[in-house]
Design a protein around this motif. Sequence first.
Motif, PDB file in Angstrom:
ATOM      1  N   PHE A 103      47.590  24.764  42.095  1.00  0.00           N
ATOM      2  CA  PHE A 103      46.504  25.647  42.498  1.00  0.00           C
ATOM      3  C   PHE A 103      45.781  26.139  41.252  1.00  0.00           C
ATOM      4  O   PHE A 103      46.393  26.314  40.187  1.00  0.00           O
ATOM      5  N   TYR A 104      44.487  26.362  41.405  1.00  0.00           N
ATOM      6  CA  TYR A 104      43.640  26.681  40.263  1.00  0.00           C
ATOM      7  C   TYR A 104      42.602  27.744  40.644  1.00  0.00           C
ATOM      8  O   TYR A 104      42.198  27.833  41.798  1.00  0.00           O
ATOM      9  N   TRP A 105      42.190  28.466  39.624  1.00  0.00           N
ATOM     10  CA  TRP A 105      40.991  29.291  39.732  1.00  0.00           C
ATOM     11  C   TRP A 105      40.037  28.889  38.616  1.00  0.00           C
ATOM     12  O   TRP A 105      40.453  28.707  37.457  1.00  0.00           O
ATOM     13  N   TYR A 106      38.774  28.739  39.002  1.00  0.00           N
ATOM     14  CA  TYR A 106      37.695  28.493  38.069  1.00  0.00           C
ATOM     15  C   TYR A 106      36.623  29.540  38.347  1.00  0.00           C
ATOM     16  O   TYR A 106      36.579  30.146  39.427  1.00  0.00           O
ATOM     17  N   ARG A 107      35.745  29.731  37.381  1.00  0.00           N
ATOM     18  CA  ARG A 107      34.609  30.591  37.661  1.00  0.00           C
ATOM     19  C   ARG A 107      33.342  29.935  37.134  1.00  0.00           C
ATOM     20  O   ARG A 107      33.380  29.085  36.244  1.00  0.00           O
ATOM     21  N   GLN A 108      32.221  30.367  37.699  1.00  0.00           N
ATOM     22  CA  GLN A 108      30.919  29.860  37.283  1.00  0.00           C
ATOM     23  C   GLN A 108      29.951  31.040  37.231  1.00  0.00           C
ATOM     24  O   GLN A 108      29.522  31.556  38.274  1.00  0.00           O
ATOM     25  N   ILE A 109      29.647  31.458  36.014  1.00  0.00           N
ATOM     26  CA  ILE A 109      28.614  32.466  35.839  1.00  0.00           C
ATOM     27  C   ILE A 109      27.275  31.824  36.185  1.00  0.00           C
ATOM     28  O   ILE A 109      27.061  30.634  35.930  1.00  0.00           O
ATOM     29  N   LEU A 110      26.376  32.604  36.779  1.00  0.00           N
ATOM     30  CA  LEU A 110      25.116  32.080  37.282  1.00  0.00           C
ATOM     31  C   LEU A 110      24.395  31.240  36.232  1.00  0.00           C
ATOM     32  O   LEU A 110      24.140  31.698  35.122  1.00  0.00           O
ATOM     33  N   GLY A 111      24.104  30.001  36.594  1.00  0.00           N
ATOM     34  CA  GLY A 111      23.361  29.120  35.707  1.00  0.00           C
ATOM     35  C   GLY A 111      24.182  28.473  34.611  1.00  0.00           C
ATOM     36  O   GLY A 111      23.625  27.794  33.752  1.00  0.00           O
TER      37      GLY A 111
ATOM     38  N   ARG B 140      42.013  43.432  37.662  1.00  0.00           N
ATOM     39  CA  ARG B 140      42.495  44.823  37.732  1.00  0.00           C
ATOM     40  C   ARG B 140      41.397  45.850  37.543  1.00  0.00           C
ATOM     41  O   ARG B 140      41.307  46.798  38.272  1.00  0.00           O
ATOM     42  N   SER B 141      40.576  45.681  36.580  1.00  0.00           N
ATOM     43  CA  SER B 141      39.524  46.638  36.260  1.00  0.00           C
ATOM     44  C   SER B 141      38.272  45.838  35.917  1.00  0.00           C
ATOM     45  O   SER B 141      38.103  45.388  34.786  1.00  0.00           O
ATOM     46  N   THR B 142      37.424  45.655  36.918  1.00  0.00           N
ATOM     47  CA  THR B 142      36.308  44.732  36.753  1.00  0.00           C
ATOM     48  C   THR B 142      35.295  45.223  35.736  1.00  0.00           C
ATOM     49  O   THR B 142      35.063  46.435  35.576  1.00  0.00           O
ATOM     50  N   LYS B 143      34.701  44.256  35.048  1.00  0.00           N
ATOM     51  CA  LYS B 143      33.638  44.519  34.081  1.00  0.00           C
ATOM     52  C   LYS B 143      32.369  43.828  34.588  1.00  0.00           C
ATOM     53  O   LYS B 143      32.420  42.925  35.413  1.00  0.00           O
ATOM     54  N   LEU B 144      31.240  44.274  34.050  1.00  0.00           N
ATOM     55  CA  LEU B 144      29.969  43.676  34.469  1.00  0.00           C
ATOM     56  C   LEU B 144      29.985  42.161  34.271  1.00  0.00           C
ATOM     57  O   LEU B 144      29.480  41.409  35.116  1.00  0.00           O
ATOM     58  N   GLU B 145      30.586  41.737  33.165  1.00  0.00           N
ATOM     59  CA  GLU B 145      30.579  40.303  32.847  1.00  0.00           C
ATOM     60  C   GLU B 145      31.529  39.474  33.710  1.00  0.00           C
ATOM     61  O   GLU B 145      31.597  38.255  33.562  1.00  0.00           O
ATOM     62  N   ASP B 146      32.265  40.127  34.599  1.00  0.00           N
ATOM     63  CA  ASP B 146      33.093  39.377  35.551  1.00  0.00           C
ATOM     64  C   ASP B 146      32.266  38.874  36.737  1.00  0.00           C
ATOM     65  O   ASP B 146      32.778  38.112  37.572  1.00  0.00           O
ATOM     66  N   SER B 147      31.025  39.295  36.818  1.00  0.00           N
ATOM     67  CA  SER B 147      30.151  38.820  37.904  1.00  0.00           C
ATOM     68  C   SER B 147      29.984  37.318  37.790  1.00  0.00           C
ATOM     69  O   SER B 147      29.550  36.804  36.752  1.00  0.00           O
ATOM     70  N   ALA B 148      30.344  36.602  38.840  1.00  0.00           N
ATOM     71  CA  ALA B 148      30.329  35.140  38.822  1.00  0.00           C
ATOM     72  C   ALA B 148      30.728  34.629  40.197  1.00  0.00           C
ATOM     73  O   ALA B 148      31.126  35.393  41.074  1.00  0.00           O
ATOM     74  N   MET B 149      30.622  33.311  40.359  1.00  0.00           N
ATOM     75  CA  MET B 149      31.251  32.652  41.502  1.00  0.00           C
ATOM     76  C   MET B 149      32.657  32.276  41.080  1.00  0.00           C
ATOM     77  O   MET B 149      32.852  31.702  39.997  1.00  0.00           O
ATOM     78  N   TYR B 150      33.623  32.580  41.914  1.00  0.00           N
ATOM     79  CA  TYR B 150      35.010  32.229  41.636  1.00  0.00           C
ATOM     80  C   TYR B 150      35.451  31.162  42.631  1.00  0.00           C
ATOM     81  O   TYR B 150      35.384  31.354  43.846  1.00  0.00           O
TER      82      TYR B 150
END
Lengths: 114, 113
Positions: A32-40, A80-90
């Motif tokens: 199992f995996y998690w990836y993220r994609q920040i917009l663009g 745990r403690s979200t930051k603005l830069e965590d905004s993304a598609m997961y």
Amino acid sequence: EPEVTQTPSHQVTQMGQEVILRCVPISNHLYFYWYRQILGQKVEFLVSFYNNEISEKSEIFDDQFSVERPDGSNFTLKIRSTKLEDSAMYFCASSAATGQETQYFGPGTRLLVL
Amino acid sequence: GESVGLHLPTLSVQEGDNSIINCAYSNSASDYFIWYKQESGKGPQFIIDIRSNMDKRQGQRVTVLLNKTVKHLSLQIAATQPGDSAVYFCAEKPRAAGNKLTFGGGTRVLVKP
């Protein structure tokens, strides 16, 4: 055809709050995996999980992140403690076994941190 | 400061024509390559994969070519259809990197009717 599912599809949270993103991998898969994609931007690897433990993680996956397989079907990513830069598609993904590397991706959770 | 997003190269194709999407990879130790299609607001969808012991692999309307000498991967789509409009990503997996996939920057394909 079996597929990876993810909930919620969208999540809006305040900076500093905890979020849990949920995934149900394909039922007979073992990795199992998690990836993220920040917009663009590119899709980036976060973490892989096998046999109830993390097998690999990226630099992005710091102490604010954790993963868990709480039961036989769900796979979760906690921030745990979200930051603005965590905004993304997961995106959650799963694959069957070593030697069958094809990773199948879920539809993603769009996280917006305000 | 302002974050700069990735500028996606765009391939405009007439419906019915063939499409060729290219990808350069960086790690000569990669032994597995995969093409994904991503439609707007959706997750990457598997198209086709190839191992490093092969040069070519064919699927339904798609062909992947691998040139290890120049570290180049291409995806050919035959008789492109409007439903093929999407962003296409190549991804590589180095032999010693577990199962982690490293994605390329993507190419946007626009199919004109």
